[in-house]
Design an enzyme around this catalytic site. Structure first.
Site, PDB file in Angstrom:
ATOM      1  N   HIS A 307       1.122  -1.402   0.011  1.00 48.89           N
ATOM      2  CA  HIS A 307       0.158  -0.102   0.134  1.00 48.89           C
ATOM      3  C   HIS A 307       0.939   1.240   0.041  1.00 48.89           C
ATOM      4  CE1 HIS A 307      -3.088   2.908   1.239  1.00 48.89           C
ATOM      5  NE2 HIS A 307      -4.013   2.094   0.919  1.00 48.89           N
ATOM      6  N   ASP A 364      -7.733  -4.312  -0.678  1.00 50.70           N
ATOM      7  CA  ASP A 364      -8.332  -4.601  -2.045  1.00 50.70           C
ATOM      8  C   ASP A 364      -8.203  -6.082  -2.384  1.00 50.70           C
ATOM      9  OD1 ASP A 364      -8.659  -2.111  -2.970  1.00 50.70           O
ATOM     10  OD2 ASP A 364      -6.543  -1.646  -2.901  1.00 50.70           O
TER      11      ASP A 364
END
Length: 428
Positions: A307, A364
């Site tokens: 991330h 995600d």
């Protein structure tokens, strides 16, 4: 410690105040830089070191893996609150009491009707249209049916606009999916909770009675909470900068949907499932693809890991991983794509290459897995992300307007041609 920062340039020194947030974050206030120095600006591609605003909504510490909405930890909210409570918290600053929450939900129900002419706009899209493009267009089209600009100085007008979009947006989401699947458009049921109603509008079959599944509703509720806000990300910054021109709430939200669509932002959960489908189609060898991911000369990219902000395990991913394990177990789903996902996750969490680089599975990765288990089509994943992010966008837009923030207008460093005299067409 000094509350000022000193910049030295061309033999001159300039002082700028250092502001401190409530979590001890520090920032150099450079709004007078250009005027004080006679034209000097800063350049920060991607705005990685640039704060665009002060905000009371969300605190994020990527190094420590902390995420809080209005001071409440994401862990507690995901465990103890429902999505509508979190929406109220983000927008208005405090958790609602029973009376406030009941009134909020009732007001939303009363605004849930979407003008029938909106169906004509939806009908104009082919079934092949991506749901995010459809949703952005429908959200923008709401302006035509609510043409009066929101009076931000009126508490009642602001509340009315907020309730209207929270009521109508789930209908647009459901219609977008039903259009894609060739199902008749459905309205909700005032007897159901906010998230239950969303699920019913999306999945009710025309020939069958809707049956609530608590496992599914709880999972959907948790997913929406985890996506509700995430500080000044790409789509949120877009909503704020569009709104800073005094564009209306619906138009600003439409711009956020478009920003979220990108595969580097909200579209990442769709990219995860497309990657998993490709791996399954190639035989499902997870070790082969983990090796490809570590090979810098290989174009393969492992989606759903790491991330930009979190340099630790994404706290949302910890919560959603547990939810994914429970859902797959409780629903008894057998799916080769989900098996590959679990295989990639296991290897990444044990492989020193990924552990040392803190390339953990992110939100995600797990959200795509859960959405697939819930029967949501891959192309709808980012739409679901937008549904979750809606209260955060509203809260950020409201804060920006109430703070009367100036119109967003970044500077640049020009690197093009110097002055050139015009050459007549015959001489070129």
């Amino acid at each position: 410690m000094s509350d000022k920062a000193t910049l030295e340039y061309n033999g001159e020194k300039y002082e700028f105040p250092v502001i401190t947030g409530t979590e001890n974050e520090k920032a150099i206030d450079i709004k007078t830089l250009r005027a004080a120095t006679g034209g000097l600006t800063t350049i920060d591609p991607g705005y990685k070191n640039t704060g665009s605003c002060k905000s009371e909504i969300t605190f994020l510490d990527g190094e420590k893996g902390i995420l809080r909405y209005r001071g409440y930890s994401i862990e507690e909210l995901a465990e103890k609150a429902d999505f509508l409570e979190v929406a109220y918290l983000l927008i208005f600053g405090e958790l609602p009491n029973t009376e406030q929450l009941t009134a909020f939900h009732l007001d939303i129900k009363n605004e849930s009707h979407v003008d029938e002419e909106m169906k004509k706009i939806l009908d104009a899209f082919p079934k092949s249209a991506h749901p995010m493009g459809v949703l952005s267009s429908l959200t923008s089209a709401l302006v035509a049916f609510n043409p009066v600009s929101v009076n931000v100085t009126s508490k009642d007008a602001m509340y009315g606009a907020i309730v209207r979009i929270l009521a109508k947006f789930p209908v647009l989401v459901a219609w977008t999916m039903r259009k894609k699947k060739g199902l008749p458009l459905d309205y909700g049921d005032d007897e159901l909770g906010y998230v239950e109603n969303i699920h019913k509008m999306m999945f009710k079959k025309p020939t069958k009675e809707y049956v609530k599944n608590k496992i599914v509703i709880d999972a959907l509720d948790k997913l929406l909470i985890l996506h509700a806000d995430h500080e000044q990300n790409c789509s949120t910054s877009t909503v704020r900068i569009v709104g800073s021109s005094h564009a209306g709430l619906f138009a600003s939200l439409s711009s956020g949907i478009s920003a979220l669509w990108g595969p580097l932002h909200g579209g990442a959960n769709q990219a995860v499932l497309e990657m998993l489908e490709a791996i399954v189609a190639d035989g499902g060898d997870t070790k082969k693809y983990m090796a490809k991911a570590k090979d810098k000369s290989d174009p393969f990219r492992l989606m759903g890991f790491g991330h930009r902000v979190y340099k630790n395990f994404d706290p949302r991913a910890k919560i959603i991983k547990k939810a994914a394990d429970e859902i797959l177990g409780d629903l008894g789903i057998e799916d080769p794509i989900l098996d590959v996902a679990k295989g990639l996750e296991k290897e990444a969490l044990e492989d020193p290459y990924f552990v040392d680089r803190k390339l953990y599975p992110n939100v995600d990765f797990y959200s795509g897995v859960i959405y697939r288990a819930l029967g949501i089509p891959t192309e709808m994943f980012t739409v679901m992300f937008a549904l979750g992010r809606l209260p955060g966008w509203i809260a950020q837009w409201r804060e920006m307007r109430l703070n009367n923030e100036p119109i967003g207008r970044p500077r640049q460093v020009y690197t093009g041609e110097n002055y050139r005299p015009f050459v007549d067409l015959a001489l070129r």
